[in-house]
Design a protein around this motif. Structure first.
Motif, short mmCIF file in Angstrom:
data_model
loop_
_atom_site.label_atom_id
_atom_site.label_comp_id
_atom_site.label_asym_id
_atom_site.label_seq_id
_atom_site.Cartn_x
_atom_site.Cartn_y
_atom_site.Cartn_z
N TYR A 101 20.22 15.26 -7.12
CA TYR A 101 21.19 14.00 -6.99
C TYR A 101 22.83 15.19 -8.12
O TYR A 101 23.29 15.61 -7.54
N ILE A 102 21.92 15.28 -8.95
CA ILE A 102 22.84 15.60 -10.67
C ILE A 102 22.99 17.15 -9.82
O ILE A 102 24.19 17.35 -10.23
N PHE A 103 22.09 18.06 -9.95
CA PHE A 103 22.80 19.39 -9.18
C PHE A 103 22.62 19.56 -8.57
O PHE A 103 24.54 20.39 -8.08
N GLY A 104 22.95 18.94 -6.86
CA GLY A 104 24.04 18.76 -6.08
C GLY A 104 26.09 18.38 -6.36
O GLY A 104 26.22 19.30 -6.87
N GLY A 105 25.54 17.13 -7.40
CA GLY A 105 26.59 17.11 -8.26
C GLY A 105 27.52 17.83 -8.57
O GLY A 105 28.48 18.20 -9.16
N ALA A 106 26.48 18.61 -9.76
CA ALA A 106 26.94 19.74 -10.37
C ALA A 106 27.56 20.99 -9.68
O ALA A 106 28.74 21.65 -9.72
N ILE A 161 0.79 -1.48 -0.46
CA ILE A 161 0.12 -0.16 0.05
C ILE A 161 0.93 1.06 -0.18
O ILE A 161 -0.13 2.45 0.57
N LYS A 162 1.99 0.84 -0.09
CA LYS A 162 2.89 2.02 -0.06
C LYS A 162 4.17 2.54 -1.42
O LYS A 162 4.91 2.40 -0.98
N PRO A 163 3.26 2.84 -2.11
CA PRO A 163 4.23 2.86 -2.94
C PRO A 163 4.98 5.17 -2.95
O PRO A 163 3.97 5.15 -2.59
N VAL A 164 5.67 4.67 -3.61
CA VAL A 164 6.60 5.68 -3.24
C VAL A 164 5.84 6.50 -4.19
O VAL A 164 6.39 6.24 -5.49
N PRO A 165 5.68 8.22 -4.57
CA PRO A 165 5.20 8.73 -5.75
C PRO A 165 6.71 9.10 -6.62
O PRO A 165 8.15 9.09 -6.20
N ILE A 166 6.41 8.59 -8.04
CA ILE A 166 7.44 8.76 -8.76
C ILE A 166 8.17 10.31 -8.66
O ILE A 166 9.09 10.28 -9.06
N TRP A 167 7.02 11.37 -8.67
CA TRP A 167 8.25 12.51 -9.12
C TRP A 167 9.29 12.87 -8.06
O TRP A 167 9.89 13.94 -8.15
N CYS A 206 10.85 10.47 -6.70
CA CYS A 206 12.04 9.71 -7.43
C CYS A 206 13.15 10.72 -8.53
O CYS A 206 13.64 11.15 -8.14
N VAL A 207 11.87 11.37 -8.79
CA VAL A 207 12.85 12.53 -9.99
C VAL A 207 13.63 13.26 -9.69
O VAL A 207 14.54 14.31 -9.55
N PHE A 208 12.33 13.89 -8.58
CA PHE A 208 13.16 15.06 -7.86
C PHE A 208 14.18 14.60 -7.12
O PHE A 208 15.76 15.38 -7.19
N LEU A 209 14.64 13.46 -6.84
CA LEU A 209 15.75 12.76 -5.99
C LEU A 209 16.82 12.65 -7.67
O LEU A 209 17.99 13.19 -6.50
#
Lengths: 614, 382
Positions: free
Chosen positions: A516-521, A501-507, A509-512
């Protein structure tokens, strides 16, 4: 064999459950330890080993190349000197033209040195790329298949070693990363639901059977990114096998059950029954449908094929009928016990009818005569409901009868099959042969429904529809199934329930991933003096494992430090990607499936969900 | 014809739970679109889709990066001219006085020049006057390496826009290529299994089919398989496509499976055969070695370099230290080389996907057997 089988039922009740529990615990423990601790340390050790090997192999060659640059320039100077001394009178244009030509040659030489021999542009022989750290970075780059190419082996032995190193290392790394991704996914899911959304308990939204999904996506994912774990890939292979061929019945059952129970909720018997009807409760169904077959005599014959399992022995014990709900429902029915027993009690009549139908069907299968077929057809309507009920009913009332009654009738088909398995080593073939025969036989009865059947919710596929045929198939796979079952059910149990009953929303994960990419950048633009776009580009190219190698860290900062930072960044990032794949997979696939259904492209939804996943 | 058959068969099962609307034009248009999309994502279409996507990418990247690289080689030429005139000045000043002084100064100039050249090479200078890196062929190969995540890096975008477009291009392209891999890998695995079962295991099996004439449809199917087999099964995509196009789209494909099951009822099922690991490994090794042979003939690499290149490419590591077309960048052989290389890559990755597919089944079966044995032992000890 046979005498042992006969006395075994008496001592059965306690021991197998204990030993199975022990086995499962052991298995769980082993897999846990192996997958998480040993695997990581194995990867680290492998990287260190590779670093050592490559550093020894390549360092000397690199020094040579660096020394050769010096001599190259010396030659150039010499040539210029000769040119100057050649003529007494120097003409500006002539001299410049010749010098330009020489410079061009020099340039080409440099180019060749850089491209072909891996010269890094500096001449300091102490400051080489193939230090231990550099080689470690290289090993990581190889086994993650990023492959920047900023340093590459140039010696023959280095190339050969790289090939074999990659052959071994890539699967190892995949395994490790997917494991880490799994852990991260479950902990993230836990975090998200316990911490962020404590209040919201979403009702389940989808109850579609998942037979129609594009299974092959998984495989690709497994092949080319770090996503799936071993467990997952088991399922993937089963699914793809099933989708492609529709033949590996028993294995796919298990995978279905696993996924189904994630989305089918303990809401009520109705839902549950539906999932059951589409052949999704492998454990209960298979085992109970085993019962007739497992009567001692037949089993004696069966033992010769070498496929006896603890479970079957359990099932045989006639006095312990009440035990098996305990044992098996533990897995299959966890929270749903209540509604189901109630419903089954409420509908005793259909149970009887269905069992009659089944019996008729089994007869019909055996002899393939008219009546059997007729009863089969007539039983079509009620089949899905009552069969399930007869199967799940725990008190053992019906089972007793079923078990005590059938042998005279049912032993027949089994024996026939035993005979027809002329070559025991080819049981698989024989089995598949029966599966096909079965599906074919039900084919004429429902000519129209067969092709579309797997797509429909209410109608189980033909193979599943005949319990005896199913049982027969399952004989061979029974043990395998149990292993598998334990393998990932036990350890997946809690997680499956949590996921249900607990899917994590897609957005999220995408946001994560994007953050992460921008943080790395941001970090890399600080460390390396790149501009922000370049850094973001570098992070993207790295995390997707494209790895052009036009930007590689370790130019500005102290080499070791920046290499360490970069390795950490990319390892964690790939694990993060695996995690988010893991989290959104089911969700996305379902979304896309619905979209594809609306569009009318049922079978071809795979790519769309990949699109969204990425 | 294909679309029609697909839609008819699909409507048959879709109609059962889908409400049919009565809008002739809209319906027709929607159906047509659906069929088109379905076709695009079918096994035939996906190949065309990948190729088309790559070609589109090639055009885009040529347009974006082409100008920039021209500017760069102009820069290098200017640098060379500048250095030459520097040297001339030094010669004028120092020549007559002392050799060692002259040498030192020339050395310093050369060192600076070398540094500049290294920088230029790092930034993508490849030594040719008219930079051919971002020719159409080069851009095609570049697009392919992006969506396959090989990423040789021998050419890489240098402009801002090139980088942004690369990111977007990869986001859309990689799933597409994954889909291609899965589809083609699946088909290859199936046909290979079939071939293996029919050809290699025939001796120890009974005859697959009785003397009775098979139904016409089945005969047609047999012929299609025959084609696949004749062409070598896994090495000829076109034949496989043929099989697909004639089997008629997606839904019918599924139906085919069922029918196949029915038809084959008196034989073992080829798809149940697990291909031995060694055979899969042999195929992969053979493909790499074959590629190595071909590349060492086409390029001037030795065999080790060829196999190294093939391995690094097919495992999508993609160092880019050895790249095809290296020495024919400026000659006319380039086009052929890059076409061949792309074909080799696309086919090879599908083949590897197939082998992984087959190997995984085999390994899972092995593991299962192992587990069973372990349980047996455990039980016996008890």
């Amino acid at each position: 064999m046979t005498p042992r089988l006969e006395f075994e039922p008496k001592e059965e009740p306690k021991e197998p459950s204990k030993c199975m529990r022990f086995l499962s615990l052991l298995w769980k423990f082993c897999s846990c330890v192996f997958s998480h601790v040993i695997l990581v340390s194995l990867v680290v050790a492998y990287c260190l080993l590779g670093a050592y090997a490559f550093a020894t192999l390549e360092a000397e060659h690199e020094r040579e190349v660096k020394r050769s640059i010096e001599s190259l320039r010396g030659n150039m100077t010499e040539d210029l000197w000769k040119l100057t001394n050649k003529d007494v009178i120097l003409v500006d244009t002539n001299w410049t033209d010749s010098a330009m030509k020489m410079l061009k040659n020099f340039e080409t030489d440099l180019l060749k040195k850089m491209k072909k021999e891996g010269w890094d542009g500096s001449e300091d022989t102490d400051n080489i790329q193939w230090t231990f750290t550099g080689a470690l970075f290289y090993s990581i780059i190889v086994i993650t298949t990023i492959g920047y190419g900023h340093i590459a082996p140039k010696t023959q032995s280095g190339k050969v070693v790289t090939i074999f190193y990659a052959i071994l290392g890539i699967p190892l790394m995949l395994l490790c990363l997917s494991n880490i991704g799994d852990i991260m996914a479950s902990s993230f899911r836990f975090l998200y639901w316990k911490v962020c959304c404590y209040v919201c308990t979403k009702p389940p939204r989808r109850r579609r059977p998942r037979n129609t999904r594009g299974y092959s996506v998984r495989q690709v994912g497994r092949y080319s990114n770090r996503n799936p774990s071993l467990r997952r890939s088991v399922r993937a292979s089963q699914r793809s096998a099933d989708s492609a061929l529709g033949l590996s019945e028993s294995m796919t059952r298990s995978s279905y059950s696993d996924t189904e129970c994630r989305y089918h909720n303990p809401e009520g018997p109705e839902v549950y029954r539906r999932s059951e009807a589409s052949g999704v409760r492998p454990s209960t169904m298979s085992r109970y449908s085993d019962i007739p077959v497992a009567s001692p005599r037949v089993k004696g014959g069966r033992m010769t094929t070498g496929t006896a399992s603890l479970d079957r022995k359990l099932i045989v014990t006639p006095t312990e009928a009440n035990k098996f709900p305990v044992l098996f429902n533990k897995y299959a029915l966890d929270p749903e016990d209540e509604p189901k027993t109630e419903s089954s009690r409420g509908t005793n009549e259909p149970v009887e009818a269905a069992r009659d139908v089944e019996r008729g069907r089994s007869l019909g299968r055996n002899t393939d005569t008219g009546p059997g077929a007729a009863s089969r057809v007539s039983g079509l309507g009620t089949r899905s409901l009552p069969r399930h009920l007869s199967v799940v009913n725990p008190p053992g009332n019906h089972h007793h009868r079923q078990r005590s009654q059938p042998p005279p009738e049912i032993r027949e088909p089994v024996l026939v099959e035993m005979e027809s398995m002329k070559r025991p080593s080819r049981m698989r073939r024989a089995q598949s042969y029966y599966g096909k025969a079965d599906s074919m036989r039900s084919g004429p009865a429902l000519p129209l429904a067969v092709p579309g059947r797997p797509y429909r919710r209410e109608a189980p596929s033909p193979r599943v529809m005949s319990p005896m045929g199913f049982a027969v198939h399952r004989q061979i796979y029974e043990d395998d199934f149990d292993i598998d079952y334990y393998d990932y059910y036990v350890e997946d149990n809690e997680r499956a329930i949590a996921q249900r009953i607990k899917p994590v929303p897609i957005w999220l994960c995408v946001f994560l991933v994007v953050s992460y990419i921008f943080g790395g950048a941001f970090l890399f633009s600080e460390w390396e003096d790149w501009n922000f776009l370049d850094s973001a580009y570098f992070c993207f190219i790295t995390l997707t494992t494209i790895g052009f190698g036009d930007f590689v860290p370790a130019h500005r900062l102290h080499a070791e430090k920046s290499i360490a930072l970069c390795s950490l960044y990319l390892l964690f990032g790939i694990a993060l990607l695996a995690m988010s794949f893991n989290l959104v997979q089911e969700e996305v696939i379902n979304n896309v499936k619905s979209v594809a259904k609306r569009l009318g492209i049922i079978k071809n939804n795979d790519d769309d969900d990949e699109d969204e996943e990425d | 014809m294909e679309n029609r058959s697909w839609s008819s068969s699909s409507r048959r099962w879709r109609g059962s739970y889908r409400r049919k609307r009565r809008k002739p034009w809209g319906e027709r248009l929607a159906d047509w679109t659906r069929n088109f999309i379905a076709f695009l994502f079918s096994n035939v279409g996906i190949v065309g889709l990948v190729v088309g996507y790559t070609i589109a990418g090639a055009f885009v990247f040529t347009a974006i990066e082409g100008k920039h690289s021209l500017k760069r080689s102009g820069d290098v030429a200017r640098l060379r001219y500048f250095t030459a005139s520097n040297l001339w000045e030094v010669t004028l000043e120092e020549n007559t006085i002392r050799e060692s002084v002259w040498r030192n100064r020339v050395r310093a100039i050369l060192k600076k020049y070398q540094k500049d050249i290294v920088e230029a090479i790092r930034n993508g200078y490849d030594g040719t006057e008219d930079n051919k890196q971002w020719s159409f062929a080069g851009a095609f190969l570049y697009s392919l390496t992006v969506i396959t995540t090989i990423g040789y890096g021998n050419i890489s975008p240098r402009t801002e826009w090139g980088k942004v477009v690369t990111i977007v291009y990869a986001i859309a392209g990689m799933p597409l290529f994954l889909l291609y891999l899965s589809n083609i890998g699946d088909i290859l695995a199936r046909s290979f299994k079939w071939t293996y079962a029919r050809c290699c295991l025939c001796r120890c099996r009974r005859k697959p089919r009785g003397a009775g004439a098979p139904p016409p449809r089945d005969a047609a199917r047999m012929n299609q398989w025959q084609i696949v087999k004749v062409h070598g099964g896994e090495l000829e995509t076109s034949s496989i496509e043929q099989e697909d196009s004639s089997s008629g789209g997606v839904a019918e494909d599924e139906e085919d499976e069922d029918e196949d099951d029915d038809d084959d009822e008196d034989s073992y099922d080829p798809q149940q055969v697990t291909v031995p690991l060694t055979l899969c490994l042999a195929i992969m090794v053979g493909y790499v070695c074959g590629g190595a042979l071909l590349f060492s003939k086409w390029e001037v690499w030795d065999f080790l370099d060829g196999s190294y290149f093939c391995f690094i490419s097919l495992s999508t590591i993609g160092f880019g230290d050895i790249v095809p077309g290296d020495e024919i960048y400026s000659s006319e052989g380039f086009e052929l080389s890059f076409v061949f290389c792309s074909m080799y890559l696309m086919l090879g990755m599908a083949l590897i996907a197939m082998c992984f597919n087959l190997m995984q089944e085999e390994v899972m079966a092995k593991i299962r057997t192992l587990g069973r044995t372990a349980r047996h032992i455990f039980r016996c000890d008890r």
